[in-house]
Scaffold this motif. Structure first.
Motif, PDB file in Angstrom:
ATOM      1  N   THR A 207      -5.994   3.810  -5.098  1.00 41.63           N
ATOM      2  CA  THR A 207      -5.494   3.982  -3.727  1.00 41.63           C
ATOM      3  C   THR A 207      -4.118   4.639  -3.745  1.00 41.63           C
ATOM      4  O   THR A 207      -3.835   5.523  -2.930  1.00 41.63           O
ATOM      5  CB  THR A 207      -5.426   2.612  -3.009  1.00 41.63           C
ATOM      6  OG1 THR A 207      -6.725   2.039  -2.996  1.00 41.63           O
ATOM      7  CG2 THR A 207      -4.891   2.747  -1.601  1.00 41.63           C
ATOM      8  N   LEU A 208      -3.277   4.235  -4.674  1.00 42.60           N
ATOM      9  CA  LEU A 208      -1.942   4.827  -4.809  1.00 42.60           C
ATOM     10  C   LEU A 208      -2.047   6.320  -5.099  1.00 42.60           C
ATOM     11  O   LEU A 208      -1.349   7.123  -4.487  1.00 42.60           O
ATOM     12  CB  LEU A 208      -1.170   4.119  -5.928  1.00 42.60           C
ATOM     13  CG  LEU A 208       0.228   4.646  -6.236  1.00 42.60           C
ATOM     14  CD1 LEU A 208       1.160   4.423  -5.048  1.00 42.60           C
ATOM     15  CD2 LEU A 208       0.789   3.971  -7.469  1.00 42.60           C
ATOM     16  N   LYS A 209      -2.928   6.693  -6.005  1.00 44.23           N
ATOM     17  CA  LYS A 209      -3.079   8.108  -6.352  1.00 44.23           C
ATOM     18  C   LYS A 209      -3.593   8.909  -5.158  1.00 44.23           C
ATOM     19  O   LYS A 209      -3.117  10.006  -4.884  1.00 44.23           O
ATOM     20  CB  LYS A 209      -4.023   8.269  -7.542  1.00 44.23           C
ATOM     21  CG  LYS A 209      -4.089   9.683  -8.051  1.00 44.23           C
ATOM     22  CD  LYS A 209      -4.906   9.796  -9.292  1.00 44.23           C
ATOM     23  CE  LYS A 209      -4.969  11.252  -9.731  1.00 44.23           C
ATOM     24  NZ  LYS A 209      -5.832  11.456 -10.859  1.00 44.23           N
ATOM     25  N   GLU A 210      -4.533   8.358  -4.423  1.00 49.23           N
ATOM     26  CA  GLU A 210      -5.041   9.028  -3.219  1.00 49.23           C
ATOM     27  C   GLU A 210      -3.929   9.171  -2.184  1.00 49.23           C
ATOM     28  O   GLU A 210      -3.780  10.221  -1.561  1.00 49.23           O
ATOM     29  CB  GLU A 210      -6.205   8.236  -2.625  1.00 49.23           C
ATOM     30  CG  GLU A 210      -7.463   8.284  -3.457  1.00 49.23           C
ATOM     31  CD  GLU A 210      -8.517   7.280  -3.003  1.00 49.23           C
ATOM     32  OE1 GLU A 210      -8.347   6.644  -1.925  1.00 49.23           O
ATOM     33  OE2 GLU A 210      -9.513   7.121  -3.731  1.00 49.23           O
ATOM     34  N   LYS A 211      -3.158   8.126  -2.008  1.00 50.11           N
ATOM     35  CA  LYS A 211      -2.056   8.138  -1.053  1.00 50.11           C
ATOM     36  C   LYS A 211      -0.993   9.162  -1.454  1.00 50.11           C
ATOM     37  O   LYS A 211      -0.363   9.776  -0.589  1.00 50.11           O
ATOM     38  CB  LYS A 211      -1.448   6.736  -0.972  1.00 50.11           C
ATOM     39  CG  LYS A 211      -0.470   6.537   0.144  1.00 50.11           C
ATOM     40  CD  LYS A 211      -0.040   5.073   0.209  1.00 50.11           C
ATOM     41  CE  LYS A 211       0.913   4.854   1.348  1.00 50.11           C
ATOM     42  NZ  LYS A 211       1.329   3.454   1.453  1.00 50.11           N
ATOM     43  N   ALA A 212      -0.809   9.349  -2.749  1.00 46.19           N
ATOM     44  CA  ALA A 212       0.200  10.281  -3.244  1.00 46.19           C
ATOM     45  C   ALA A 212      -0.169  11.728  -2.951  1.00 46.19           C
ATOM     46  O   ALA A 212       0.700  12.582  -2.846  1.00 46.19           O
ATOM     47  CB  ALA A 212       0.408  10.084  -4.738  1.00 46.19           C
TER      48      ALA A 212
END
Length: 162
Positions: free
Chosen positions: A68-73
């Motif tokens: 989720t963090l990578k997608e959000k980034a």
């Protein structure tokens, strides 16, 4: 050698990401390799009981949070840059040794032998490293920083980050 060539040799060849994982959040930043300007940043809150007292309790949950963090980034992180991972200090045993001056080739052996004696974890079951801090100007003894972390505590973070 001119300055631009010199800096190309010492700077990373790709962007560098910094990933911090705490008990409450995971944070990601991406810095430009040319001038270290911020290219992107993101944060996700971690649910309860994913990381407790620095220890991963739910690898699947942490893995999902990092996805989720990578997608959000966003797209800045899509090329899988090299990442520097910052973990809770509670996972590491550190100690500054003061030893009499020995030949430089023996620093590693001195660090390892002292770590075997001092570490709460067997070195065979741990990640171990050391750094020469130089000579203490008050005691005139060589200072070596040793750091030890149990693989059983670090590997879940590495598995989730993969």
């Amino acid at each position: 050698m001119n300055l631009p060539t010199f800096f190309k040799k010492i700077l990373p060849t790709e962007e560098v990401a910094g990933l911090e994982i705490t008990e409450t959040a995971a944070r990601l930043v991406l810095l430009s390799r040319e001038d270290f300007r911020l290219l992107g940043a993101a944060q996700v809150d971690l649910g309860p009981n994913l990381v407790v007292s620095g220890e991963v309790k739910n690898i699947a949950g942490l893995t999902q949070a990092l996805k989720t963090l990578k997608e959000k980034a966003g797209s800045n992180f899509s090329r899988h840059p090299m990442a520097i991972l910052s973990l809770p200090s509670a996972l590491f045993y550190t100690h500054i040794l003061e030893i009499p001056e020995v030949s430089e080739g023996n620093y590693e052996e001195a660090a390892r032998l002292n770590a075997i004696q001092l570490s709460p974890t067997r070195l065979d079951d741990a990640y171990f490293d050391w750094q020469n801090l130089g000579v203490n100007v008050k005691t005139f003894e060589r200072e070596l920083l040793i750091a030890v972390a149990a693989k059983s505590k670090i590997n879940p973070y590495l598995e989730a980050a993969r």
